[in-house]
Design a protein around this motif. Structure first.
Motif, short mmCIF file in Angstrom:
data_model
loop_
_atom_site.label_atom_id
_atom_site.label_comp_id
_atom_site.label_asym_id
_atom_site.label_seq_id
_atom_site.Cartn_x
_atom_site.Cartn_y
_atom_site.Cartn_z
N GLU A 101 -26.76 -22.83 -30.09
CA GLU A 101 -27.39 -23.61 -31.17
C GLU A 101 -28.13 -22.63 -32.06
OE1 GLU A 101 -30.20 -26.67 -30.05
OE2 GLU A 101 -30.58 -27.21 -32.14
N ASN A 106 -28.33 -27.37 -36.96
CA ASN A 106 -29.15 -28.55 -37.25
C ASN A 106 -29.10 -28.84 -38.74
OD1 ASN A 106 -30.58 -29.14 -34.57
ND2 ASN A 106 -30.92 -26.94 -34.87
N GLU A 109 -25.67 -30.98 -35.85
CA GLU A 109 -26.64 -31.81 -35.12
C GLU A 109 -27.48 -32.60 -36.12
OE1 GLU A 109 -28.92 -29.79 -32.18
OE2 GLU A 109 -27.15 -29.00 -31.14
N ASP A 140 -28.73 -35.66 -32.12
CA ASP A 140 -29.80 -34.83 -31.54
C ASP A 140 -31.00 -35.69 -31.17
OD1 ASP A 140 -31.07 -32.56 -30.77
OD2 ASP A 140 -31.11 -31.60 -32.76
N LYS A 167 -27.32 -35.62 -27.46
CA LYS A 167 -28.26 -34.67 -26.85
C LYS A 167 -29.51 -35.44 -26.48
CE LYS A 167 -28.24 -29.83 -28.21
NZ LYS A 167 -28.75 -28.86 -29.19
CA CA Z 1 -30.96 -29.32 -32.32
#
Ligand code: CA
Ligand code: C2E
Ligand code: CA
Length: 776
Positions: free
Chosen positions: A559, A614, A646, A676, A697
């Motif tokens: 990530e 993200n 995400e 997320d 997640k």
């Molecule tokens: Ca994240």
């Protein structure tokens, strides 16, 4: 004709005839001079002058007639009856008076005819009444046709005289009419005399030739001429005096002449200004009427004009300006006071001052006035509260209902605020929908809190948002003096900071300033500023945190996590700067940069290792997000299947349809989408169903409690169950311990992320490390 000339030359004393003519010439000249004087006058005075002119003309014409009679040298002795003689004078006077009135002010042709006929009638009546006054031993017989002709000629002369008088200009205006009047009277008198026959009749008593005839002529002439001259001199003087007075009255100023400290003359304006008769002012001390602003006695004023008020007119009374000069008046050294009424000007000045200090729409004090009052209060050192108010929804009301409605709302709010505060407090409008209140003389902050409560209550009562679409709310920031600031400017700033915070918390709230708030606001402003340059200054970088298969610990991806190395503050956590970047829009270029960097980095990794980026909800609002992603993939050459985006649930809170469309565009590229932080936000099942996610997640807050909190564990279990039913793999993030790893594995999370497997680290080049999984 011949008979008439024969009558004048043969039967009269020619010297007396000439005298008679001269007397009437003077009389008729006086007549027209006085008529002229009368025309210039106001109506009341004109009638007086007409009466005087009538007397002068009547007496003049009578004297002419009488002297002519005495000039007659007939053989018969005669004298005159006093009563009839007096009556004849009266007739002449009255007839002239009537004639003048008939002529009017403008001497039109028609009126001149009426006046001429009236005057001729009067003179004729005077003549024949005078004849009747003769007492002689004879019978008087008259040749009527001749007399009628004489009368008509007389009337014609008078009509001509009046017409000429009405049309000509000085000096012939007097001379010509006077000559015509003379001609007419001469014609009448001598025609009538020649047409009169005295037939001797001893039975009618004895007329005695009067020895005093000579004296009579002198007496009548002197009296008549004296009278006429007096009248003329009077007219002249009157003109001078009234003209001088008119001159003094012609000015707009009040004028008084002082001698020995007392008023000896004052004009009409001054009398009017003081509301008394001019006569009342004469002899008075000017100090009785005026009070000078600097207390000086009025007679001591010199040169420079001084301001004064009218004595006894009170505070808001009339203000005047008095200028004094030395003059010579009636041969004496005097002082003249010129008094000007300044009241209107002062009022205008006050109004201008008011306009400059107040808001035109609501009439409330404006920023300028507010600042002045605030500075004064700060100087005085008293304790007070400053409330900064901002209307909620005002912009929307203004946009939707128009400016007129917006203005009406502002006026309503102004009235509401004014009613809510104390008399001594100040409410000001300093901009569109921004108001300030100075609450004075407060004992503690409890007073300010009470006012805030009152304001909210009044707004709730007056502005019902549920029923009135134009209703607005209010947010309030409060700062106290001297607690929160030591100067006006700082206090305003702090009240604004509190207001800002109140609005941040949600509309319709109030916030009191404190120092921590100030620090935060300053810091935020600074960060906002610095963030805009963070990319170009090379302060941003990415760290990568491994995402592993929970079972064997094999790295399946990384990530990308953003870092900001601030030159002064050091490393600023993304939890702090990402929301700010979202607020100021900087997240858009930054997010794009992250995408490019992350894709580029991933190109260095083995092909089965993916990269997760993200993406903020703000970026997701952009219709071109898919294009930006595509460009990042194209430029880096990364396969779309290796990129994971995400997003959090906040993306779906905004425009759902748009978010869904963007998601499908991304999916069409082959990019995977991860939900997320699941479990923290709205965590609705419907979101999971409606949106095409590839992975869930679980938020790290559940993972961190999984070992000691049964409910956290059951939430994880439920989410995993949900994922399984939707065919979505579930990732556990924030795994720090072996126990946590074991538990999430037991609950069925195939992938995990956390410090246990690796903290975010700088770019990984080449093959990723295979982590040793604790406990294996
Ligand atoms: Ca994240
Ligand atoms: P996130 O997406 O939930 O990122 C995971 C965060 O958890 C990271 O914090 C990471 O350092 C931290 N973390 C990882 N393992 C553990 C662990 O075992 N224990 C604990 N306590 N924490 C762990 P970080 O890097 O500070 O990022 C915070 C948040 O900032 C991210 O939360 C993400 O929402 C946002 N963020 C980071 N980078 C970006 C970015 O490039 N774009 C956007 N839009 N947001 C980003
Ligand atoms: Ca997370």
């Amino acid at each position: 004709m011949f008979r008439v000339i024969e009558c004048i030359v043969g039967q009269h004393d020619l010297r007396l005839v000439l005298l008679a003519a001269l007397v009437w010439l003077l009389g008729s000249a006086a007549l027209f001079l006085l008529l002229k004087r009368s025309i210039d006058c106001v109506e009341a005075r004109r009638r007086q002058w007409l009466a005087i002119a009538a007397v002068a003309a009547g007496v003049g014409v009578w004297a002419t007639h009488f002297i002519s009679m005495l000039a007659y040298e007939g053989s018969m002795p005669m004298h005159f009856d006093p009563a009839l003689t007096a009556l004849s004078v009266a007739i002449a006077i009255i007839a002239f008076w009537a004639a003048f009135l008939a002529a009017g002010r403008h001497f039109s042709i028609l009126r001149c005819h009426a006046a001429g006929v009236l005057a001729a009638l009067g003179v004729s009546a005077m003549h024949f009444t005078g004849m009747q006054a003769i007492v002689a031993p004879a019978v008087i017989r008259v040749d009527m046709p001749a007399v009628i002709v004489a009368f008509l000629l007389l009337a014609a002369c008078f009509v001509t005289a009046f017409i000429l008088f009405g049309r000509l200009r000085d000096p012939v205006r007097i001379a010509l009419p006077a000559l015509f009047a003379l001609l007419g009277v001469v014609i009448l008198h001598y025609t009538a005399m020649s047409a009169t026959i005295l037939a001797p009749d001893p039975s009618r008593g004895i007329g005695t030739a009067d020895a005093s005839d000579g004296w009579l002529v002198v007496a009548i002439t002197v009296a008549t001429v004296g009278l006429i001259v007096c009248v003329l001199v009077g007219a002249f003087l009157d003109r001078m005096v009234t003209d001088l007075r008119g001159f003094a009255d012609a000015t707009l100023e009040g004028i008084a002449i002082l001698s020995g400290g007392r008023i000896i003359e004052a004009n009409g304006q001054l009398a009017r200004l003081l509301g008394v008769e001019a006569a009342t002012l004469v002899g008075s001390d000017p100090g009785r009427w005026f009070t000078t602003a600097d207390g000086l006695a009025i007679p001591s004023l010199r040169g420079e004009p001084a301001e004064a008020t009218l004595t006894g007119s009170g505070d808001d009374g009339q203000i005047v300006e008095i200028a004094a000069h030395a003059v010579e008046y009636r041969g004496k050294a005097c002082q003249v006071l010129a008094v000007r009424d300044l009241t209107a000007r002062k009022r205008a000045e006050l109004q201008v001052e008011h306009l400059a200090a107040h808001d035109a729409l609501t009439g409330l004090p404006n920023r300028m006035r507010f600042t002045a009052v605030l500075d004064n209060l700060v100087r005085s050192g008293e304790s007070f509260a400053l409330l900064a108010l901002d209307l909620d929804r005002f912009k929307a009301v203004n946009d939707i209902f128009g400016h007129a409605a917006g203005d009406a709302i502002l006026c309503r709010v102004a009235a509401l605020l004014r009613a809510a505060v104390d008399e001594k407090d100040l409410v000001a409008r300093i901009g569109g929908d921004e108001f300030l209140i100075l609450q004075r003389n407060i004992a503690s902050d409890a007073d300010a809190q009470a006012l805030v409560r009152r304001l909210f209550a009044d707004f709730a009562a007056e502005m019902d948002i549920t029923r009135d679409p134009m209703a607005v709310g209010v947010s309030i920031g409060v700062a106290l003096f001297p607690t929160d600031a030591d100067c006006g400017e700082r206090l305003r700033h702090n009240a604004d900071v509190a207001l800002y915070r109140a609005k941040e918390r949600g509309r319709g709230t109030a916030c009191f300033f404190d120092l921590e708030m100030d620090r935060q606001v300053r810091e935020r402003r600074e960060l906002e500023h610095d963030l805009r340059h963070a990319i170009t200054r090379g302060q941003l970088s990415l760290l990568f945190q491994p995402l592993v298969a929970t079972e064997g610990g094999t790295i399946v991806g990384y990530e990308a996590l953003l870092r900001w190395a601030h030159p002064r503050r050091g490393s600023v956590p993304p939890e702090v700067f990402v929301p700010i970047a979202e607020d100021v829009g900087a997240i858009i270029p930054i997010g794009e940069w992250v995408l490019h960097q992350a894709c580029r980095a991933a190109m260095q990794w083995p092909e089965h290792v993916s990269v997760a980026v993200n993406v903020s909800a703000v970026q997701f609002q952009l219709p071109n997000l898919a294009a930006v992603v595509e460009e990042a993939l194209r430029r880096s050459g990364l396969a779309a299947g290796r990129l994971e985006i995400e997003i959090t649930e906040s993306v779906m809170l905004r425009d759902r349809a748009e978010a869904l469309a963007t998601m499908y565009r991304l999916k069409a590229l082959g990019v995977r989408i991860v939900m997320d932080d699941f479990g923290t936000g709205y965590s609705s099942l419907s979101n999971l169903q409606a949106f095409p996610f590839d992975k869930i997640k679980i938020d790290r807050s559940f993972v961190s409690h999984v070992t000691d909190d049964e409910s956290a564990r059951s939430i994880i279990r439920a989410i995993v169950g949900l994922g399984r039913s939707l065919d979505l793999p579930v990732v556990a993030e924030g795994v720090e311990t072996e126990e946590q790893r074991r538990m999430v594995l037991e609950e069925g999370c195939p992938q995990a992320q956390g410090f246990l497997f690796g903290a975010p680290a700088a770019a990984i080049v080449g093959a990723p490390r295979f982590l040793r999984v604790v406990g294996e």
